[in-house]
Write an enzyme that holds these catalytic residues in place. Structure first.
Site, PDB file in Angstrom:
ATOM      1  N   ASN A 142      89.149  -9.953 -30.088  1.00 25.93           N
ATOM      2  CA  ASN A 142      88.508  -9.729 -31.372  1.00 25.93           C
ATOM      3  C   ASN A 142      89.013  -8.433 -31.988  1.00 25.93           C
ATOM      4  O   ASN A 142      89.502  -7.546 -31.289  1.00 25.93           O
ATOM      5  CB  ASN A 142      86.979  -9.611 -31.201  1.00 25.93           C
ATOM      6  CG  ASN A 142      86.269 -10.915 -31.503  1.00 25.93           C
ATOM      7  OD1 ASN A 142      86.775 -11.767 -32.223  1.00 25.93           O
ATOM      8  ND2 ASN A 142      85.075 -11.068 -30.952  1.00 25.93           N
ATOM      9  N   ALA A 155      82.333 -20.558 -27.411  1.00 25.62           N
ATOM     10  CA  ALA A 155      82.007 -20.797 -26.004  1.00 25.62           C
ATOM     11  C   ALA A 155      81.102 -19.683 -25.500  1.00 25.62           C
ATOM     12  O   ALA A 155      81.103 -18.569 -26.039  1.00 25.62           O
ATOM     13  CB  ALA A 155      83.273 -20.862 -25.151  1.00 25.62           C
ATOM     14  N   LYS A 191      90.394 -11.796 -40.557  1.00 24.96           N
ATOM     15  CA  LYS A 191      89.316 -11.982 -39.588  1.00 24.96           C
ATOM     16  C   LYS A 191      88.598 -10.665 -39.311  1.00 24.96           C
ATOM     17  O   LYS A 191      87.378 -10.644 -39.104  1.00 24.96           O
ATOM     18  CB  LYS A 191      89.864 -12.570 -38.282  1.00 24.96           C
ATOM     19  CG  LYS A 191      88.739 -12.923 -37.305  1.00 24.96           C
ATOM     20  CD  LYS A 191      89.215 -13.635 -36.065  1.00 24.96           C
ATOM     21  CE  LYS A 191      88.041 -14.007 -35.175  1.00 24.96           C
ATOM     22  NZ  LYS A 191      88.459 -14.644 -33.916  1.00 24.96           N
ATOM     23  N   SER A 222      79.127 -12.604 -31.542  1.00 29.77           N
ATOM     24  CA  SER A 222      79.583 -12.077 -30.251  1.00 29.77           C
ATOM     25  C   SER A 222      79.052 -10.667 -30.012  1.00 29.77           C
ATOM     26  O   SER A 222      78.687 -10.315 -28.883  1.00 29.77           O
ATOM     27  CB  SER A 222      81.107 -12.086 -30.182  1.00 29.77           C
ATOM     28  OG  SER A 222      81.664 -11.301 -31.223  1.00 29.77           O
ATOM     29  N   GLU A 264      82.462  -4.288 -29.026  1.00 28.74           N
ATOM     30  CA  GLU A 264      83.839  -4.015 -29.454  1.00 28.74           C
ATOM     31  C   GLU A 264      83.865  -3.257 -30.782  1.00 28.74           C
ATOM     32  O   GLU A 264      84.778  -3.396 -31.585  1.00 28.74           O
ATOM     33  CB  GLU A 264      84.608  -5.338 -29.577  1.00 28.74           C
ATOM     34  CG  GLU A 264      84.777  -6.028 -28.232  1.00 28.74           C
ATOM     35  CD  GLU A 264      85.404  -7.401 -28.334  1.00 28.74           C
ATOM     36  OE1 GLU A 264      86.486  -7.609 -27.756  1.00 28.74           O
ATOM     37  OE2 GLU A 264      84.797  -8.278 -28.975  1.00 28.74           O
TER      38      GLU A 264
END
Length: 307
Positions: A106, A132, A186, A254, A266
């Site tokens: 990411n 997932a 992204k 996430s 992150e």
């Protein structure tokens, strides 16, 4: 041809299960003997619940430590961005000029660091929309079908023939000669969605209530992407963000998953990277700075690392 997968998290287990299920040689590279023993106690199997299925399958999987002597032909790096450079460093001696390294991280920053670490080795970056999660170690649920955009990070070359293995494993992907543009786009979406879900403790879909803040951030992120060489408008960024929010309305981001599980986030590779680049390129960043500072304050309250 054999694949090695660094990191037994949700995406690492997803790729390992799908390749192994298609009878393509794949091995997980685990951090230590404790992790290896845990997999052995499960009979060297991943419990894999495929998308749309009601019952999981037990998929036999090979596993090894970083110190294993086997040369690595194709390496998928599926660990978190903050672990990626050290993880690749641990297997660097097993790579050669004929190896290919595929990065599933990411945010941005770790990809460039790995490319610098591996001069002369083909490094391919990815932007994936696969969903997932793990219900427990090595128990993987494929929660959402997506696709993975792939491209060379340095010196664009034709699509590698090894990706035929992904086709055989029914892993959806697209090859692009402009992967950096995709990574920047992204990054912008990650900056808009991930931190706000942490601050408001909500699923993605509830962010439609924060249009004023999303608009301000989209304005600054569009300036940043344009200054970095990837022109776009604030309207474009906002519209793409809204589309992702609507498409993933019931998803937990996430970053919020990490916070809920008391794991390091992150942040340095998402808002931290964007803020540093904005300051360096001289674009407006008041809303981005406020977002990053508030996110750090929340992490501090929770006793989680600020980077």
């Amino acid at each position: 041809m054999s694949w090695h997968i660094l990191g037994p998290g949700s995406l690492g287990c997803l790729w390992a299960a799908r390749l192994s299920q298609a009878h393509i040689p794949a091995s997980l590279i685990l951090r230590n003997q404790h992790r290896l023993a845990a997999l052995q106690r499960q009979g060297n199997q991943i419990s894999y619940l495929a998308y749309g299925q009601s019952s999981p399958l037990d998929i036999a999987i090979n596993a090894q430590l970083a110190s294993h002597p086997q040369p690595i032909e194709r390496l998928i790096v599926a660990c978190k961005a903050y672990d990626a450079v050290a993880a690749v460093e641990s297997v660097k001696t097993r790579l050669s000029s004929n190896s290919g390294v595929f990065l599933l991280q990411n945010g941005m920053g770790s990809q460039q660091a790995i490319a610098q670490l591996l001069p002369g080795i083909r490094v391919i970056a990815a932007s994936s929309t696969e969903g997932a999660f793990l219900t427990q170690p090595f128990h993987c649920t494929h929660a959402g079908q997506g696709t993975t955009l792939l491209g060379d990070l340095v010196h664009t070359q034709p699509e590698p023939t090894c990706l035929r293995d992904w086709q055989q494993a029914q892993i959806s992907y697209q090859w692009t000669d402009t992967i950096l543009a995709a990574l920047w786009r992204k990054l912008a979406i990650n900056c808009l969605i991930n931190p706000l879900t942490v601050l408001y403790q909500c699923k993605n879909g509830q962010l439609t209530q924060q249009t004023e803040r999303l608009t301000a951030l989209a304005h600054e992120l569009a300036q940043l992407l344009s200054a970095a060489g990837y022109p776009c408008t604030a309207e474009d960024v906002f519209a793409q963000c809204l589309q992702v929010i609507q498409n993933t309305a019931q998803n937990t981001s996430s970053m919020l998953q990490d916070v809920l599980n008391q794991r390091r986030t992150e942040i340095s590779y998402i808002t931290g990277f964007a803020l540093a680049q904005s300051q360096q390129l001289g674009t407006s960043h008041r809303a981005l700075l406020d977002l990053h500072s508030q996110l750090q304050a929340r992490l501090q309250q929770l006793g989680l690392p600020l980077d």
